[in-house]
Motif scaffolding. Structure first.
Motif, PDB file in Angstrom:
ATOM      1  N   GLY A  50       0.816  -1.212   0.000  1.00  0.00           N
ATOM      2  CA  GLY A  50       0.000   0.000   0.000  1.00  0.00           C
ATOM      3  C   GLY A  50       0.849   1.261   0.000  1.00  0.00           C
ATOM      4  N   TYR A  51       1.940   1.238   0.751  1.00  0.00           N
ATOM      5  CA  TYR A  51       2.845   2.386   0.790  1.00  0.00           C
ATOM      6  C   TYR A  51       3.454   2.630  -0.591  1.00  0.00           C
ATOM      7  N   ALA A  52       3.880   1.570  -1.248  1.00  0.00           N
ATOM      8  CA  ALA A  52       4.464   1.708  -2.588  1.00  0.00           C
ATOM      9  C   ALA A  52       3.448   2.322  -3.552  1.00  0.00           C
ATOM     10  N   ARG A  53       2.224   1.872  -3.482  1.00  0.00           N
ATOM     11  CA  ARG A  53       1.172   2.406  -4.361  1.00  0.00           C
ATOM     12  C   ARG A  53       0.908   3.888  -4.061  1.00  0.00           C
ATOM     13  N   ARG A  54       0.815   4.236  -2.770  1.00  0.00           N
ATOM     14  CA  ARG A  54       0.585   5.640  -2.399  1.00  0.00           C
ATOM     15  C   ARG A  54       1.737   6.532  -2.821  1.00  0.00           C
ATOM     16  N   GLU A  55       2.951   6.026  -2.682  1.00  0.00           N
ATOM     17  CA  GLU A  55       4.130   6.800  -3.079  1.00  0.00           C
ATOM     18  C   GLU A  55       4.095   7.092  -4.582  1.00  0.00           C
ATOM     19  N   ALA A  56       3.635   6.121  -5.360  1.00  0.00           N
ATOM     20  CA  ALA A  56       3.530   6.322  -6.806  1.00  0.00           C
ATOM     21  C   ALA A  56       2.508   7.412  -7.130  1.00  0.00           C
ATOM     22  N   VAL A  57       1.369   7.364  -6.467  1.00  0.00           N
ATOM     23  CA  VAL A  57       0.303   8.336  -6.739  1.00  0.00           C
ATOM     24  C   VAL A  57       0.690   9.716  -6.239  1.00  0.00           C
ATOM     25  N   GLN A  58       1.179   9.817  -5.008  1.00  0.00           N
ATOM     26  CA  GLN A  58       1.511  11.118  -4.435  1.00  0.00           C
ATOM     27  C   GLN A  58       2.673  11.787  -5.158  1.00  0.00           C
ATOM     28  N   GLY A  59       3.620  10.999  -5.625  1.00  0.00           N
ATOM     29  CA  GLY A  59       4.769  11.562  -6.339  1.00  0.00           C
ATOM     30  C   GLY A  59       4.554  11.655  -7.834  1.00  0.00           C
ATOM     31  N   ALA A  60       3.391  11.206  -8.327  1.00  0.00           N
ATOM     32  CA  ALA A  60       3.091  11.181  -9.765  1.00  0.00           C
ATOM     33  C   ALA A  60       4.260  10.562 -10.531  1.00  0.00           C
ATOM     34  N   GLN A  61       4.645   9.364 -10.085  1.00  0.00           N
ATOM     35  CA  GLN A  61       5.803   8.698 -10.667  1.00  0.00           C
ATOM     36  C   GLN A  61       5.593   7.184 -10.658  1.00  0.00           C
ATOM     37  N   THR A  62       6.361   6.501 -11.447  1.00  0.00           N
ATOM     38  CA  THR A  62       6.347   5.046 -11.437  1.00  0.00           C
ATOM     39  C   THR A  62       7.356   4.571 -10.394  1.00  0.00           C
ATOM     40  N   VAL A  63       6.925   3.641  -9.550  1.00  0.00           N
ATOM     41  CA  VAL A  63       7.821   3.097  -8.532  1.00  0.00           C
ATOM     42  C   VAL A  63       7.921   1.588  -8.698  1.00  0.00           C
ATOM     43  N   ARG A  64       9.054   1.065  -8.241  1.00  0.00           N
ATOM     44  CA  ARG A  64       9.322  -0.371  -8.339  1.00  0.00           C
ATOM     45  C   ARG A  64       9.601  -0.890  -6.934  1.00  0.00           C
ATOM     46  N   LEU A  65       8.844  -1.891  -6.537  1.00  0.00           N
ATOM     47  CA  LEU A  65       9.099  -2.583  -5.279  1.00  0.00           C
ATOM     48  C   LEU A  65       9.879  -3.838  -5.628  1.00  0.00           C
ATOM     49  N   LYS A  66      11.088  -3.916  -5.111  1.00  0.00           N
ATOM     50  CA  LYS A  66      12.004  -4.974  -5.495  1.00  0.00           C
ATOM     51  C   LYS A  66      12.356  -5.803  -4.277  1.00  0.00           C
ATOM     52  N   GLY A  67      12.215  -7.113  -4.409  1.00  0.00           N
ATOM     53  CA  GLY A  67      12.584  -7.946  -3.279  1.00  0.00           C
ATOM     54  C   GLY A  67      12.093  -9.365  -3.421  1.00  0.00           C
ATOM     55  N   PRO A  68      12.406 -10.218  -2.546  1.00  0.00           N
ATOM     56  CA  PRO A  68      13.371  -9.994  -1.482  1.00  0.00           C
ATOM     57  C   PRO A  68      14.796  -9.971  -2.020  1.00  0.00           C
ATOM     58  N   LEU A  69      15.586  -9.031  -1.539  1.00  0.00           N
ATOM     59  CA  LEU A  69      16.961  -8.897  -1.993  1.00  0.00           C
ATOM     60  C   LEU A  69      17.801 -10.045  -1.454  1.00  0.00           C
ATOM     61  N   ALA A  70      18.726 -10.512  -2.272  1.00  0.00           N
ATOM     62  CA  ALA A  70      19.521 -11.688  -1.916  1.00  0.00           C
ATOM     63  C   ALA A  70      20.403 -11.447  -0.694  1.00  0.00           C
ATOM     64  N   ALA A  71      20.910 -10.242  -0.536  1.00  0.00           N
ATOM     65  CA  ALA A  71      21.860  -9.965   0.549  1.00  0.00           C
ATOM     66  C   ALA A  71      21.235 -10.166   1.931  1.00  0.00           C
ATOM     67  N   ASP A  72      20.088  -9.537   2.170  1.00  0.00           N
ATOM     68  CA  ASP A  72      19.516  -9.592   3.514  1.00  0.00           C
ATOM     69  C   ASP A  72      18.023  -9.898   3.542  1.00  0.00           C
ATOM     70  N   GLY A  73      17.410 -10.131   2.396  1.00  0.00           N
ATOM     71  CA  GLY A  73      15.989 -10.457   2.347  1.00  0.00           C
ATOM     72  C   GLY A  73      15.067  -9.260   2.444  1.00  0.00           C
ATOM     73  N   SER A  74      15.641  -8.058   2.488  1.00  0.00           N
ATOM     74  CA  SER A  74      14.807  -6.859   2.602  1.00  0.00           C
ATOM     75  C   SER A  74      14.150  -6.541   1.257  1.00  0.00           C
ATOM     76  N   TRP A  75      13.211  -5.607   1.303  1.00  0.00           N
ATOM     77  CA  TRP A  75      12.496  -5.143   0.114  1.00  0.00           C
ATOM     78  C   TRP A  75      12.854  -3.677  -0.082  1.00  0.00           C
ATOM     79  N   GLN A  76      13.015  -3.284  -1.336  1.00  0.00           N
ATOM     80  CA  GLN A  76      13.481  -1.942  -1.669  1.00  0.00           C
ATOM     81  C   GLN A  76      12.446  -1.263  -2.554  1.00  0.00           C
ATOM     82  N   LEU A  77      12.099  -0.028  -2.212  1.00  0.00           N
ATOM     83  CA  LEU A  77      11.199   0.776  -3.031  1.00  0.00           C
ATOM     84  C   LEU A  77      12.037   1.780  -3.799  1.00  0.00           C
ATOM     85  N   LEU A  78      11.976   1.713  -5.127  1.00  0.00           N
ATOM     86  CA  LEU A  78      12.803   2.559  -5.991  1.00  0.00           C
ATOM     87  C   LEU A  78      11.927   3.429  -6.874  1.00  0.00           C
TER      88      LEU A  78
END
Length: 155
Positions: A50-78
């Motif tokens: 939901g945060y990723a979707r809101r960030e896309a709408v509020q920033g009027a931009q395309t965002v990418r949620l990437k994960g789980p990352l191999a290094a530590d399993g975290s998720w990254q919003l770009l």
């Protein structure tokens, strides 16, 4: 002559009854704690989407949620246009996200899912500690961007 207090037998019976009650309650208590942890992590995962979707709408931009990352399993919003990291989310500790491998979930500036297959995206969350249980969930993201959680079967 009246005596006050408890006899040794009365104390022993009380301790045995208490031990039996604790023995019966402990498995239920640990199950309840496990269910609460799983529910909290599911809420956090749904909140991350939901945060990723809101960030896309509020920033009027395309965002990418990437994960789980191999290094530590975290998720990254770009931010898609320049790969700027907007936020990093902690790894899932109770679940493994599938299908296996890196997942990219893209939301456009209107909060819609960008999917190469032009269809909804489903992510399976498998419980790591108890195997095939009632904790497995399926997370569906419709093309409109709406997010829903459903119980998943064991596969």
């Amino acid at each position: 002559m009246s005596q006050r207090g408890f006899t040794l037998i009365e104390l022993m019976v009380t301790l045995v009854v208490l031990a039996v009650l604790i023995g019966l309650a402990a498995p239920n208590f640990s199950q309840m704690l496990r269910e609460n942890q799983a529910a909290a992590e599911l809420e956090a995962f749904s909140g991350m989407l939901g945060y990723a979707r809101r960030e896309a709408v509020q920033g009027a931009q395309t965002v990418r949620l990437k994960g789980p990352l191999a290094a530590d399993g975290s998720w990254q919003l770009l931010r898609e246009r320049d790969s700027l990291e907007l936020r990093r989310f902690p790894a899932l500790t109770s679940y493994v996200a599938g299908p296996a491998g890196l997942q990219d979930i893209l939301f456009d500036s209107q909060g819609r899912l960008i999917s190469a297959a032009r269809m909804a995206f489903t992510l399976a969350l498998k419980d790591t500690s108890l195997g095939c249980t009632t904790f497995n969930r399926s997370v569906s993201i419709e093309l409109s961007g709406s997010i829903s959680l459903q119980k998943a079967s064991c596969q």
